[in-house]
Scaffold this active site. Structure first.
Site, short mmCIF file in Angstrom:
data_model
loop_
_atom_site.label_atom_id
_atom_site.label_comp_id
_atom_site.label_asym_id
_atom_site.label_seq_id
_atom_site.Cartn_x
_atom_site.Cartn_y
_atom_site.Cartn_z
N ASN A 13 50.98 51.44 35.19
CA ASN A 13 49.70 51.13 35.85
C ASN A 13 48.59 52.04 35.34
O ASN A 13 47.45 51.60 35.19
CB ASN A 13 49.84 51.24 37.36
CG ASN A 13 50.47 50.00 37.96
OD1 ASN A 13 49.83 48.96 38.03
ND2 ASN A 13 51.72 50.10 38.35
N ILE A 91 54.85 61.82 49.70
CA ILE A 91 54.10 61.46 50.90
C ILE A 91 53.00 62.50 51.09
O ILE A 91 53.24 63.70 50.97
CB ILE A 91 55.04 61.41 52.12
CG1 ILE A 91 55.99 60.21 51.96
CG2 ILE A 91 54.25 61.30 53.42
CD1 ILE A 91 57.07 60.13 53.00
N ASN A 106 46.05 52.90 46.61
CA ASN A 106 47.46 52.85 46.21
C ASN A 106 47.81 51.42 45.88
O ASN A 106 47.16 50.48 46.36
CB ASN A 106 48.36 53.36 47.35
CG ASN A 106 49.82 53.40 46.94
OD1 ASN A 106 50.15 53.80 45.82
ND2 ASN A 106 50.72 53.00 47.82
N HIS A 108 51.22 48.89 45.92
CA HIS A 108 52.58 48.86 46.49
C HIS A 108 53.24 47.54 46.08
O HIS A 108 52.62 46.48 46.18
CB HIS A 108 52.49 48.98 48.02
CG HIS A 108 53.84 49.00 48.66
ND1 HIS A 108 54.67 50.10 48.61
CD2 HIS A 108 54.52 48.05 49.34
CE1 HIS A 108 55.80 49.83 49.23
NE2 HIS A 108 55.74 48.60 49.69
#
Ligand code: GRF
Length: 212
Positions: A13, A91, A106, A108
């Protein structure tokens, strides 16, 4: 927009974002790539593109707070406007997240709110879902729960397995992530008081891209 990309692994990415910047589909500039793992291949991708890198290993810090603070200091030193998590496998503490509210994205590998957390492809196969995909969302303190901005959807076939789903979802990610980043860079996407706005209107549901 001065962008930092946070990574832990392969960084495909990140590569898509670098390629979008080179191809002028991304008007922001990737200033630095920060990894919590010294051996992340993403660091090589950054170096190949002449982008600054920093390794901040979580193992060097006694707790999450001090690790996150070290990352925060690096982001401030780079004068970052936008933080993009791209396969970053730690996290984040609520305090860190609150300092980047509305400025941290983010991606996912599931159609959130379904399948938060890990092993999403296997869980989709176990349930027998016919639709799968990926979601770009703002980051909030609760894992994978910030407002979703865009989703890309595929149909799961009888021939799919974890590898094929991972590959197909990654292809979607490489398209959708630079696109959403650009919306933030060009001001089409904004965020105020916990609410996303697209073209100045409150975003009520994620923008969907389907590939059937
Ligand atoms: C992607 O599947 C992304 O959805 C998840 O982590 C993976 C990162 O892949 N958050 P890569 O390192 O960008 O190839």
């Amino acid at each position: 927009m001065r962008i930092a990309v946070l990574v832990s692994g392969n960084g495909s990415n990140l590569q898509a974002l670098i390629d979008a910047q080179i191809g002028k589909q991304l008007s922001g500039q990737i200033i630095g790539v920060l990894s919590n793992k010294a051996n992340a291949y993403a660091l090589e991708r950054a170096e190949n593109a002449d982008i600054a890198t920093a390794v901040i290993s979580h193992k060097d810090y006694p707790n999450r707070e001090s690790f996150d603070d070290a990352m925060h200091q690096q982001l401030l030193a780079w004068e970052i406007d936008l933080v993009i998590l791209a396969g970053f496998m730690r996290i984040l503490t609520p305090n860190f997240v609150s300092q980047w509210q509305g400025k941290m994205l983010n991606i996912h590998p599931s159609l959130l709110p379904f399948y938060k957390g890990i092993n999403t492809h296997q869980r989709v196969l176990n349930t027998g879902d016919r639709l799968h995909g990926c979601t770009v969302h703002f980051v909030t303190a609760e894992l994978d729960a910030g407002q979703s901005i865009a989703q890309s959807i595929i149909q799961v076939t009888l021939h799919d397995n974890v590898e094929s789903l991972s590959q197909r979802v990654h292809e979607l990610e490489h398209f959708i992530y630079p696109q959403v980043a650009e919306w933030l860079c060009n001001g089409q996407l904004t965020w105020k008081n916990g609410q996303a706005y697209f073209n100045k209107k409150p975003l009520e549901r994620p923008i969907q891209f389907a590939r059937f």
